[in-house]
Scaffold this motif. Structure first.
Motif, PDB file in Angstrom:
ATOM      1  N   ASN A  40       0.839  -1.180   0.173  1.00 55.10           N
ATOM      2  CA  ASN A  40       0.045  -0.075   0.078  1.00 55.10           C
ATOM      3  C   ASN A  40       0.897   1.282  -0.034  1.00 55.10           C
ATOM      4  O   ASN A  40       0.801   2.012  -0.775  1.00 55.10           O
ATOM      5  N   ASP A  41       1.980   1.327   0.745  1.00 55.12           N
ATOM      6  CA  ASP A  41       2.773   2.451   0.926  1.00 55.12           C
ATOM      7  C   ASP A  41       3.786   2.341  -0.384  1.00 55.12           C
ATOM      8  O   ASP A  41       4.601   3.340  -0.597  1.00 55.12           O
ATOM      9  N   GLU A  42       3.579   1.464  -1.307  1.00 51.43           N
ATOM     10  CA  GLU A  42       4.417   1.403  -2.634  1.00 51.43           C
ATOM     11  C   GLU A  42       5.951   1.521  -2.195  1.00 51.43           C
ATOM     12  O   GLU A  42       6.743   2.076  -2.910  1.00 51.43           O
ATOM     13  N   THR A  43       6.380   0.700  -1.508  1.00 51.73           N
ATOM     14  CA  THR A  43       7.781   0.571  -0.817  1.00 51.73           C
ATOM     15  C   THR A  43       8.167  -0.700  -1.312  1.00 51.73           C
ATOM     16  O   THR A  43       7.367  -1.784  -1.628  1.00 51.73           O
ATOM     17  N   ASP A  44       9.415  -0.540  -1.349  1.00 50.84           N
ATOM     18  CA  ASP A  44      10.181  -2.066  -1.575  1.00 50.84           C
ATOM     19  C   ASP A  44       9.937  -3.169  -0.235  1.00 50.84           C
ATOM     20  O   ASP A  44      10.525  -2.789   0.821  1.00 50.84           O
ATOM     21  N   ILE A  45       9.574  -4.252  -0.733  1.00 54.02           N
ATOM     22  CA  ILE A  45       9.149  -5.410   0.425  1.00 54.02           C
ATOM     23  C   ILE A  45      10.358  -5.910   0.662  1.00 54.02           C
ATOM     24  O   ILE A  45      11.053  -6.748  -0.482  1.00 54.02           O
ATOM     25  N   SER A  46      11.006  -6.110   1.828  1.00 51.39           N
ATOM     26  CA  SER A  46      12.320  -6.883   2.263  1.00 51.39           C
ATOM     27  C   SER A  46      11.647  -8.107   3.016  1.00 51.39           C
ATOM     28  O   SER A  46      11.159  -8.226   3.938  1.00 51.39           O
ATOM     29  N   TYR A  47      11.436  -9.269   2.070  1.00 51.83           N
ATOM     30  CA  TYR A  47      10.939 -10.563   2.660  1.00 51.83           C
ATOM     31  C   TYR A  47      11.964 -11.234   3.375  1.00 51.83           C
ATOM     32  O   TYR A  47      11.621 -12.050   4.275  1.00 51.83           O
ATOM     33  N   ILE A  48      13.255 -11.046   3.284  1.00 48.30           N
ATOM     34  CA  ILE A  48      14.190 -11.517   4.054  1.00 48.30           C
ATOM     35  C   ILE A  48      14.087 -11.008   5.484  1.00 48.30           C
ATOM     36  O   ILE A  48      14.178 -11.772   6.347  1.00 48.30           O
ATOM     37  N   PHE A  49      13.670  -9.589   5.736  1.00 48.66           N
ATOM     38  CA  PHE A  49      13.476  -9.392   7.227  1.00 48.66           C
ATOM     39  C   PHE A  49      12.167 -10.128   7.740  1.00 48.66           C
ATOM     40  O   PHE A  49      12.238 -10.745   8.772  1.00 48.66           O
ATOM     41  N   ILE A  50      11.170 -10.238   7.076  1.00 48.95           N
ATOM     42  CA  ILE A  50       9.960 -10.835   7.520  1.00 48.95           C
ATOM     43  C   ILE A  50      10.125 -12.514   7.515  1.00 48.95           C
ATOM     44  O   ILE A  50       9.759 -13.079   8.535  1.00 48.95           O
ATOM     45  N   ASN A  51      10.610 -12.956   6.705  1.00 46.74           N
ATOM     46  CA  ASN A  51      10.766 -14.370   6.712  1.00 46.74           C
ATOM     47  C   ASN A  51      11.995 -14.618   7.852  1.00 46.74           C
ATOM     48  O   ASN A  51      11.964 -16.001   8.328  1.00 46.74           O
ATOM     49  N   GLY A  52      13.125 -14.141   7.883  1.00 46.01           N
ATOM     50  CA  GLY A  52      13.908 -14.173   8.866  1.00 46.01           C
ATOM     51  C   GLY A  52      13.586 -14.233  10.378  1.00 46.01           C
ATOM     52  O   GLY A  52      13.822 -15.034  11.135  1.00 46.01           O
ATOM     53  N   PHE A  53      12.420 -12.889  10.483  1.00 51.34           N
ATOM     54  CA  PHE A  53      12.014 -13.238  11.829  1.00 51.34           C
ATOM     55  C   PHE A  53      10.985 -14.455  11.929  1.00 51.34           C
ATOM     56  O   PHE A  53      11.064 -15.187  13.047  1.00 51.34           O
ATOM     57  N   LEU A  54      10.207 -14.590  11.065  1.00 54.96           N
ATOM     58  CA  LEU A  54       9.491 -15.868  11.178  1.00 54.96           C
ATOM     59  C   LEU A  54      10.407 -17.111  11.332  1.00 54.96           C
ATOM     60  O   LEU A  54       9.934 -18.114  12.040  1.00 54.96           O
TER      61      LEU A  54
END
Length: 126
Positions: free
Chosen positions: A26-40
């Motif tokens: 929604n914010d049209e920013t670059d999604i860092s899947y490394i961050f959220i997948n690393g946390f998970l």
């Protein structure tokens, strides 16, 4: 150890993943899947290790609670950027499907940790 696991299971992982994804889109920013997948992944491994002293009934009960909380929070806070965001499924089904790898990952981590714990315990007794 059980209390720490219980607190970790109160974290609604599937909701956090999809909330992060839709918010960044929604914010049209670059999604860092490394961050959220690393946390998970770290959360999954730690909670799997901490669950070795918990009965399987409580384990599955807490996962059910986490899934229900994730679905409720998704209904309240996730606004997809467009109507086709969660197609071909609904948002609730996508949250449920994304919680299954978390469940299986924690089960596998729990199984490996219990096996290692029993092996070390039996080695020390011999």
């Amino acid at each position: 150890m059980k209390l720490l696991w219980f607190c970790m299971m109160l974290i609604p992982g599937p909701f956090l993943f999809h909330f992060y994804e839709t918010t960044m889109r929604n914010d049209e920013t670059d999604i860092s899947y490394i961050f959220i997948n690393g946390f998970l992944l770290i959360w999954l491994i730690l909670s799997g290790i901490l669950s070795i002293r918990v009965s399987l009934r409580v384990f599955f009960l807490m996962h059910s609670f986490m899934i229900v909380c994730s679905i409720i929070l998704a209904q309240l806070f996730i606004n997809p950027p467009n109507e086709s965001w969660f197609n071909p499924f609904t948002m609730n089904v996508v949250i449920l499907l994304s919680s299954l790898p978390i469940l299986f990952g924690q089960l596998m981590t729990r199984l490996m940790t219990q096996s290692l714990y029993r092996f070390i315990k039996n080695k020390n007794l011999s």
